[in-house]
Design a protein around this motif. Structure first.
Motif, PDB file in Angstrom:
ATOM      1  N   LEU A 102       0.989  -0.660  -0.174  1.00 43.98           N
ATOM      2  CA  LEU A 102       0.162   0.321  -0.249  1.00 43.98           C
ATOM      3  C   LEU A 102       0.638   1.432  -0.690  1.00 43.98           C
ATOM      4  O   LEU A 102       1.691   1.902   0.958  1.00 43.98           O
ATOM      5  CB  LEU A 102      -1.008  -0.219   1.350  1.00 43.98           C
ATOM      6  N   ARG A 118      -0.830  -1.252  -3.909  1.00 43.77           N
ATOM      7  CA  ARG A 118      -1.984  -0.683  -4.546  1.00 43.77           C
ATOM      8  C   ARG A 118      -2.027   0.800  -4.052  1.00 43.77           C
ATOM      9  O   ARG A 118      -1.235   1.142  -3.252  1.00 43.77           O
ATOM     10  CB  ARG A 118      -3.567  -1.335  -3.310  1.00 43.77           C
ATOM     11  N   GLU A 119      -1.951   1.693  -4.562  1.00 44.78           N
ATOM     12  CA  GLU A 119      -2.056   3.226  -4.827  1.00 44.78           C
ATOM     13  C   GLU A 119      -3.423   3.636  -4.101  1.00 44.78           C
ATOM     14  O   GLU A 119      -4.505   3.529  -4.600  1.00 44.78           O
ATOM     15  CB  GLU A 119      -1.779   4.460  -5.957  1.00 44.78           C
ATOM     16  N   VAL A 120      -3.496   4.572  -3.395  1.00 38.95           N
ATOM     17  CA  VAL A 120      -4.736   5.146  -2.870  1.00 38.95           C
ATOM     18  C   VAL A 120      -4.177   6.910  -3.297  1.00 38.95           C
ATOM     19  O   VAL A 120      -3.376   7.095  -2.331  1.00 38.95           O
ATOM     20  CB  VAL A 120      -5.304   4.868  -1.765  1.00 38.95           C
ATOM     21  N   LEU A 172     -10.994   3.712   2.534  1.00 39.27           N
ATOM     22  CA  LEU A 172     -10.420   3.270   0.812  1.00 39.27           C
ATOM     23  C   LEU A 172      -9.492   2.601   0.944  1.00 39.27           C
ATOM     24  O   LEU A 172      -8.894   2.313   0.239  1.00 39.27           O
ATOM     25  CB  LEU A 172     -10.117   5.066  -0.219  1.00 39.27           C
ATOM     26  N   ALA A 173      -8.547   3.129   1.274  1.00 37.55           N
ATOM     27  CA  ALA A 173      -7.433   2.143   1.850  1.00 37.55           C
ATOM     28  C   ALA A 173      -7.930   0.253   1.899  1.00 37.55           C
ATOM     29  O   ALA A 173      -7.405  -0.638   1.427  1.00 37.55           O
ATOM     30  CB  ALA A 173      -6.503   2.715   2.683  1.00 37.55           C
ATOM     31  N   ALA A 176      -9.391  -0.808  -1.469  1.00 42.87           N
ATOM     32  CA  ALA A 176      -8.246  -0.625  -2.167  1.00 42.87           C
ATOM     33  C   ALA A 176      -7.128  -1.988  -2.125  1.00 42.87           C
ATOM     34  O   ALA A 176      -6.963  -2.765  -2.523  1.00 42.87           O
ATOM     35  CB  ALA A 176      -6.978   0.010  -2.252  1.00 42.87           C
ATOM     36  N   ASN A 202     -10.577   7.118  -7.533  1.00 41.10           N
ATOM     37  CA  ASN A 202      -9.497   5.391  -7.344  1.00 41.10           C
ATOM     38  C   ASN A 202     -10.328   4.408  -8.365  1.00 41.10           C
ATOM     39  O   ASN A 202      -9.654   2.923  -7.460  1.00 41.10           O
ATOM     40  CB  ASN A 202      -9.516   5.685  -5.844  1.00 41.10           C
ATOM     41  N   ASP A 203     -11.697   4.946  -8.320  1.00 36.93           N
ATOM     42  CA  ASP A 203     -12.111   3.868  -9.264  1.00 36.93           C
ATOM     43  C   ASP A 203     -12.522   3.035  -7.901  1.00 36.93           C
ATOM     44  O   ASP A 203     -12.802   1.614  -8.508  1.00 36.93           O
ATOM     45  CB  ASP A 203     -11.462   3.258 -10.026  1.00 36.93           C
ATOM     46  N   LEU A 204     -12.773   3.376  -6.975  1.00 35.30           N
ATOM     47  CA  LEU A 204     -13.695   2.789  -5.179  1.00 35.30           C
ATOM     48  C   LEU A 204     -15.376   2.925  -5.355  1.00 35.30           C
ATOM     49  O   LEU A 204     -15.630   2.579  -4.955  1.00 35.30           O
ATOM     50  CB  LEU A 204     -12.838   2.461  -4.676  1.00 35.30           C
TER      51      LEU A 204
END
Length: 305
Positions: A102, A118-120, A172-173, A176, A202-204
């Motif tokens: 992360l 993964r990026e947030v 979000l994390a 993700a 973040n497309d979440l």
């Protein structure tokens, strides 16, 4: 574009009071803030600086004066030279690599993620909680560890509740890193809108729900959560401790942050009244002091995880 900006200096010996005053300044419309204990005055205590537009400066100062304890000092509104504020506040901000899984970064900071990392992406100009503060980082580290799903640890949580979501970074994390759903709420509608925008960025957005309100607004038809994260100051956390505890599922975990080491005994004792027991602790020290990130569990038999 360069614009005028106003500055208000404040000082508070109690680091928690200083954090609280900065939060009040943002509620009143401050544009930014910085803390720097190098500006130490032996009588006034460690200092912070609040920045505001000319239109909001007096209102911000009035708000600070209305809540400041006797031990704090609030300075006058000062005029600074015109600066490109939209760019100046970005200086010094970097990507935060929480783990090999992360990273959290602002949209204007480039970062080459490792395979599987993964990026947030969070805009730090819109709300609190971008990962830079020690308390937010402690939460992110716990989320990363709990969602790793090690065989000897607790069951990997599939849903998370983010109490006082701020920028939404914790919710979000979580998704993700593989959590199926997250719910976050905050009293500040500006923060909630920023969190929703970050979810879209973040497309979440299809896996998180953010709403404006307090914990009492959660529907009791909602199932309890295997993971609840709370990043609040002690004075904000304790009045809703029972409600927070009621949303932790059997066998679930409660991660707390926003607490200094001296807050620990009182907070842990309060949650123990509702059946939550300490199973892990993380710490991080900065100029303010040592911040703690306890992980509590609702278990019949407690074992360290």
């Amino acid at each position: 574009m360069a614009e005028e900006i106003r500055r208000i200096r404040l000082a508070a010996l109690d680091p928690v009071e200083r954090e609280w005053l900065l939060a009040e300044a943002f509620e009143a419309g401050a544009s930014g803030a910085e803390e720097n204990d190098d500006r130490y005055d032996p009588e006034a205590g460690p200092r912070a600086i609040v920045y505001a537009t000319p239109e909001r400066a007096e209102a911000v100062r009035a708000a600070l004066l209305s809540v400041a304890p006797a031990t704090a000092t609030i300075g006058p509104v000062e005029t600074l030279d015109a600066i490109d504020w939209s760019e100046a506040w970005k200086e010094g901000l970097e990507a935060l690599e929480v783990s090999p899984r992360l990273v959290v970064r602002p949209p204007f900071v480039a970062f080459s993620a490792a395979p599987g990392q993964r990026e947030v992406v969070i805009d730090p100009g819109q709300a609190f909680g971008t990962g830079a503060h020690a308390s937010t980082r402690l939460c992110l580290e716990w989320i990363d560890a709990l969602l790793l799903g090690e065989p000897a640890g607790p069951r990997r949580p599939d849903r998370v509740l983010d109490v006082g979501t701020g920028s939404g970074v914790l919710a979000l994390a979580s998704v993700a890193l593989g959590c199926e759903r997250a719910v976050g709420f905050d009293l500040d509608p500006v923060a909630v809108e920023a969190a929703r925008e970050s979810a879209r960025r973040n497309d979440l957005a299809d896996r998180v729900d953010f709403f404006t309100g307090g914990i009492e607004a959660l529907s009791r038809e909602t199932p309890v959560f295997p993971l609840v994260v709370v990043n609040l100051l002690k004075r904000e956390m304790l009045p809703i401790a029972q409600a927070i505890a009621s949303w932790v599922a059997p066998g679930g975990r409660l991660v707390l942050a926003g607490l200094l080491e001296e807050d620990g005994d009182e907070v842990l004792a309060r949650f123990a009244e509702d059946g939550l027991q300490l199973v892990g602790m993380r710490r991080q020290t900065d100029d303010i002091g040592t911040w703690i990130g306890p992980c509590l569990a609702r278990l019949d038999t407690v074992s360290t995880s």
